[in-house]
Motif scaffolding. Sequence first.
Motif, PDB file in Angstrom:
ATOM      1  N   THR A 127       0.834  -1.204   0.000  1.00 28.61           N
ATOM      2  CA  THR A 127       0.000   0.000   0.000  1.00 28.61           C
ATOM      3  C   THR A 127       0.869   1.254   0.000  1.00 28.61           C
ATOM      4  N   ASP A 128       1.896   1.271   0.827  1.00 23.46           N
ATOM      5  CA  ASP A 128       2.791   2.430   0.875  1.00 23.46           C
ATOM      6  C   ASP A 128       3.483   2.639  -0.472  1.00 23.46           C
ATOM      7  N   LYS A 129       3.917   1.565  -1.086  1.00 21.67           N
ATOM      8  CA  LYS A 129       4.584   1.646  -2.384  1.00 21.67           C
ATOM      9  C   LYS A 129       3.619   2.190  -3.439  1.00 21.67           C
ATOM     10  N   ALA A 130       2.380   1.723  -3.414  1.00 18.30           N
ATOM     11  CA  ALA A 130       1.378   2.196  -4.375  1.00 18.30           C
ATOM     12  C   ALA A 130       1.118   3.687  -4.185  1.00 18.30           C
ATOM     13  N   LYS A 131       1.002   4.124  -2.926  1.00 16.59           N
ATOM     14  CA  LYS A 131       0.784   5.545  -2.650  1.00 16.59           C
ATOM     15  C   LYS A 131       1.963   6.378  -3.139  1.00 16.59           C
ATOM     16  N   GLU A 132       3.151   5.882  -2.894  1.00 17.63           N
ATOM     17  CA  GLU A 132       4.364   6.579  -3.311  1.00 17.63           C
ATOM     18  C   GLU A 132       4.405   6.722  -4.834  1.00 17.63           C
ATOM     19  N   GLN A 133       4.099   5.645  -5.541  1.00 17.44           N
ATOM     20  CA  GLN A 133       4.102   5.687  -7.003  1.00 17.44           C
ATOM     21  C   GLN A 133       3.009   6.614  -7.516  1.00 17.44           C
ATOM     22  N   PHE A 134       1.847   6.593  -6.887  1.00 21.68           N
ATOM     23  CA  PHE A 134       0.770   7.492  -7.283  1.00 21.68           C
ATOM     24  C   PHE A 134       1.205   8.947  -7.121  1.00 21.68           C
ATOM     25  N   GLN A 135       1.856   9.261  -6.004  1.00 24.92           N
ATOM     26  CA  GLN A 135       2.305  10.631  -5.768  1.00 24.92           C
ATOM     27  C   GLN A 135       3.351  11.044  -6.805  1.00 24.92           C
ATOM     28  N   ASP A 136       4.271  10.132  -7.152  1.00 20.94           N
ATOM     29  CA  ASP A 136       5.280  10.432  -8.162  1.00 20.94           C
ATOM     30  C   ASP A 136       4.626  10.744  -9.503  1.00 20.94           C
ATOM     31  N   VAL A 137       3.693   9.893  -9.901  1.00 18.70           N
ATOM     32  CA  VAL A 137       3.011  10.098 -11.182  1.00 18.70           C
ATOM     33  C   VAL A 137       2.194  11.389 -11.145  1.00 18.70           C
ATOM     34  N   SER A 138       1.531  11.628 -10.031  1.00 18.81           N
ATOM     35  CA  SER A 138       0.716  12.829  -9.880  1.00 18.81           C
ATOM     36  C   SER A 138       1.579  14.087 -10.018  1.00 18.81           C
ATOM     37  N   GLU A 139       2.752  14.093  -9.391  1.00 20.48           N
ATOM     38  CA  GLU A 139       3.657  15.238  -9.487  1.00 20.48           C
ATOM     39  C   GLU A 139       4.148  15.428 -10.917  1.00 20.48           C
ATOM     40  N   LYS A 140       4.459  14.333 -11.599  1.00 23.03           N
ATOM     41  CA  LYS A 140       4.909  14.437 -12.986  1.00 23.03           C
ATOM     42  C   LYS A 140       3.811  15.009 -13.879  1.00 23.03           C
ATOM     43  N   VAL A 141       2.577  14.566 -13.652  1.00 29.60           N
ATOM     44  CA  VAL A 141       1.453  15.076 -14.447  1.00 29.60           C
ATOM     45  C   VAL A 141       1.260  16.570 -14.184  1.00 29.60           C
ATOM     46  N   LYS A 142       1.350  16.979 -12.923  1.00 30.98           N
ATOM     47  CA  LYS A 142       1.205  18.400 -12.597  1.00 30.98           C
ATOM     48  C   LYS A 142       2.309  19.226 -13.259  1.00 30.98           C
TER      49      LYS A 142
END
Length: 127
Positions: A60-75
């Motif tokens: 779960t932590d890894k998934a959240k971390e990856q989501f945040q990384d992708v979210s920052e890249k999209v922004k």
Amino acid sequence: MCKKENSAAGVLAGLLAGAAAGVVLGMLYAPDEGRETRRKIKEKADDLKEQAVDQYGKVTDKAKEQFQDVSEKVKDQYGNISSQVKETADKVVSSVKEGYDRYKDQAIAKTAETAQDVENELDGLKS
């Protein structure tokens, strides 16, 4: 959750279930008293539960971390594209204004000249 994480969670669940089944079968065939065997099974089940919860937390932590990384890249990409579009729009507006200013006086003069020609023609038709 992405396919990779689903797959990892499935493999983890399978491994834990297999380990639990192996432990239970081993204890059932071991030459211990029933009470002792049940205690050992309960301890192993508790250990496996803790391991499963721990692994679930890690995934779960890894998934959240990856989501945040992708979210920052999209922004970041959105910000870059947005500023590029604004720059291009500003250049187009500036170019149109320059063209308008450059040809405005010529257009006014030509319109006045054409209006004068029309008046002269109308005056010629009256006479």
